[in-house]
Design an enzyme around this catalytic site. Structure first.
Site, PDB file in Angstrom:
ATOM      1  N   TYR A 345      11.085  18.323  25.859  1.00 16.89           N
ATOM      2  CA  TYR A 345      10.912  19.301  26.924  1.00 16.89           C
ATOM      3  C   TYR A 345       9.664  19.007  27.745  1.00 16.89           C
ATOM      4  O   TYR A 345       8.626  18.630  27.208  1.00 16.89           O
ATOM      5  CB  TYR A 345      10.814  20.704  26.321  1.00 16.89           C
ATOM      6  CG  TYR A 345      11.134  21.821  27.287  1.00 16.89           C
ATOM      7  CD1 TYR A 345      12.444  22.075  27.669  1.00 16.89           C
ATOM      8  CD2 TYR A 345      10.134  22.613  27.820  1.00 16.89           C
ATOM      9  CE1 TYR A 345      12.746  23.089  28.547  1.00 16.89           C
ATOM     10  CE2 TYR A 345      10.429  23.642  28.702  1.00 16.89           C
ATOM     11  CZ  TYR A 345      11.735  23.873  29.067  1.00 16.89           C
ATOM     12  OH  TYR A 345      12.031  24.877  29.943  1.00 16.89           O
ATOM     13  N   GLU A 379       7.049  28.467  29.189  1.00  9.54           N
ATOM     14  CA  GLU A 379       8.179  27.603  28.860  1.00  9.54           C
ATOM     15  C   GLU A 379       8.091  27.009  27.463  1.00  9.54           C
ATOM     16  O   GLU A 379       9.109  26.699  26.854  1.00  9.54           O
ATOM     17  CB  GLU A 379       8.264  26.450  29.875  1.00  9.54           C
ATOM     18  CG  GLU A 379       8.644  26.865  31.266  1.00  9.54           C
ATOM     19  CD  GLU A 379       8.763  25.667  32.181  1.00  9.54           C
ATOM     20  OE1 GLU A 379       9.768  24.936  32.077  1.00  9.54           O
ATOM     21  OE2 GLU A 379       7.848  25.463  33.004  1.00  9.54           O
ATOM     22  N   LYS A 440      19.514  12.383  35.360  1.00 12.40           N
ATOM     23  CA  LYS A 440      18.956  13.607  34.791  1.00 12.40           C
ATOM     24  C   LYS A 440      19.971  14.739  34.809  1.00 12.40           C
ATOM     25  O   LYS A 440      20.671  14.952  35.793  1.00 12.40           O
ATOM     26  CB  LYS A 440      17.697  14.021  35.585  1.00 12.40           C
ATOM     27  CG  LYS A 440      17.193  15.409  35.274  1.00 12.40           C
ATOM     28  CD  LYS A 440      16.665  15.508  33.858  1.00 12.40           C
ATOM     29  CE  LYS A 440      16.298  16.935  33.486  1.00 12.40           C
ATOM     30  NZ  LYS A 440      15.836  17.039  32.096  1.00 12.40           N
TER      31      LYS A 440
END
Length: 510
Positions: A345, A379, A440
């Site tokens: 991430y 996040e 992506k």
């Protein structure tokens, strides 16, 4: 799992007062055992509740020397470097003790030396220091009233506080919906005078603004080395690492580096009944010979976990929640003992991976904007996984990795018509060619989260042009119920909140 594989504490609620006082009632979404601690000094009394894995030693999350007490959630990744600046005979068996020794030498500026994933509260003399890591990846919240500072790694722990409004904090962000609660800035330490409530913020890290020009080969080698160091620092000794694997370049790169660091690997992928990336992840898992697992979450069950995602992240940004929801569902589906989990991430932010065009000025503008606005989005909060006792860590947001990736000139990030070129080139010899070349795809896209959430609102009568506003309203409602209102997400229905919001939009009352 051995306690050494997890931090000594996942989080805390701490109260520092001038006049003593008991331990405040703690509210955590993080699952774990709880340990209460108290320490009195000449000018203050510190009382706290730690939440930690049952196997962990909570004593390692605190340290005391004279009139200074440290409470730490999370972990450090550059321990060897930190110990090198202390005297050889200085005891520092835990990260909390290491921080205490660094504070004795450097004062608040000790936090500028630390590369980690942590939040800390320090009571020292008549002052309180509140600090987060460079990325604020363990969020820290504060409420101040005359003679008391309360700080917690979860805002909900301060939401039910019936204390007066509290002092304003000019250098901190107000938490919407929680009166008097502020979020400590990422990469900062707040130095608070306990009696007066005055606070001064010291920046300990900022994203680089200048750009560095490097030859292709040098840049590729530097990115590979930095990522390998970051992954190695996060792999527990004598343990097989677990990596969340989508089959994209980001997570696959972490998986490859983890396998090289540990000599073995476990991977897990998540999908829904409408979309998954299982085939792409399997290519990487087979290449690395990892022990691989696929978890399918029905879309209805996925959307039903929106209250958990908001409750854990304490965010109301619908774009962020759509990214985080599949991860929350994955972590909640992982059975067995608590695990240390590595993810890919965050690579898109310093490398502009979601910005799909070749115009370099726009690409660099995207990087500068995203690095300037990530703070407060939560996040990477560990609560997403500590909901069920797991601990996550994100090598692409290692401080040293960011210090390398952010300032690379845009032509290394978008090159030869490929996004994140320098990362792809750095991993070309350890991953299958089709993985290195794969375009992506965001986790919200690969799992169908965004489209499924939109479809749910449309089915309830929200028009397409109003979807953005409707999603914002849903998130605010869920935040109000769970974080501010104290309702457990198991008692909150996504369908009922969506129906209520949709009805208001149809009446024109939203």
């Amino acid at each position: 799992m051995e306690a050494a594989h997890l931090p000594a504490a996942f989080g805390f609620l701490a109260s520092v007062r001038t006049d003593g006082g008991g331990i405040p009632a703690a509210v955590f979404a993080a699952r774990g055992s709880r340990t209460d601690i108290e320490a009195s000094g000449r000018h203050q009394h510190l009382a706290a509740t730690l939440v930690h894995a049952p196997e962990a030693d909570p004593d390692a999350a605190r340290a005391r020397d004279g009139d200074t007490t440290v409470v730490l959630a999370g972990e450090f990744y550059n321990r060897g470097e930190l110990r090198s600046v202390l005297a050889a005979n200085t005891p520092a068996d835990s990260d909390a003790e290491l921080l205490l020794r660094l504070l004795n030498r450097y004062g608040p500026h000790a936090f500028r030396l630390v590369n980690g994933r942590f939040a800390a509260v320090v009571g020292t003399g008549a002052r309180v220091l509140l600090a987060t890591d460079h990325a604020g990846s363990v969020p820290l919240y504060v409420r101040m009233t005359p003679g008391e500072v309360r700080a917690s790694t979860e805002a909900k722990a301060l939401a039910g506080d019936q204390a007066p409004r509290g002092f304003p904090l000019a250098d901190a962000r107000r938490v919407p919906g929680l009166t008097g609660v502020y979020q400590v800035p990422a990469g900062a330490v707040l130095d608070i005078a306990l009696e007066s409530g005055t606070a001064e913020a010291h920046r300990t890290w900022t994203p680089p603004l200048a750009r560095r020009i490097m030859p292709e080969g040098e840049a590729v080698a530097a990115v590979r080395a930095a990522l390998e160091r970051a992954v190695t620092a996060r792999v527990a000794p004598d343990a097989t690492p677990l990596v969340v694997l989508s089959g994209g370049i980001d997570s696959s790169g972490v998986a490859a580096c983890a396998h090289r660091a540990a000599g073995g690997l476990e991977t897990v992928s998540m999908g829904t009944d409408v979309s998954d990336e299982f085939a792409q992840a399997r290519v990487v898992a087979d290449h690395l010979r990892s022990r691989h697992r696929e978890i399918t979450v029905p879309t209805a069950d996925l959307l039903a976990q929106l209250p958990y995602a908001v409750w854990a992240s304490e965010s109301v940004d619908p774009d962020i929640i759509e990214y985080l929801l599949p991860l929350v569902a994955l972590y909640r589906a992982l059975d067995g003992p608590p695990r240390r989990i590595l993810t890919g991430y965050g690579a898109d932010i310093p490398l502009a991976g979601m910005h799909r065009e070749d115009r370099l000025p726009d690409l660099d503008t995207a990087v500068a904007h995203d690095m300037a606005t990530f703070d407060g989005l939560n996040e990477m909060t560990p609560v997403l996984s500590t909901l069920v006792g797991h601990w996550t860590t994100h090598p692409y947001w290692d401080r040293d990795v960011l210090d390398l990736l952010v300032p690379l000139e845009a032509g290394l990030k978008r090159r030869h018509g490929r996004d994140k070129w320098v990362l792809r080139a750095a991993l070309a010899d350890v991953l299958p060619e089709e993985t290195v070349a794969r375009p992506k795809l965001g986790v919200h896209e690969g799992s169908g989260t965004t489209s499924s959430f939109s479809r749910l609102l449309i089915e309830h009568g929200v028009e397409e042009h109003a979807l953005g506003k409707a999603k914002q309203r849903v998130m605010r409602e869920l935040f109000g119920l769970t974080v501010a209102g104290g309702r457990h997400p198991a008692r909150v229905s996504t369908a009922e909140v969506v129906r209520s919001v949709a009805d208001r939009f149809q009446r024109g009352a939203a």
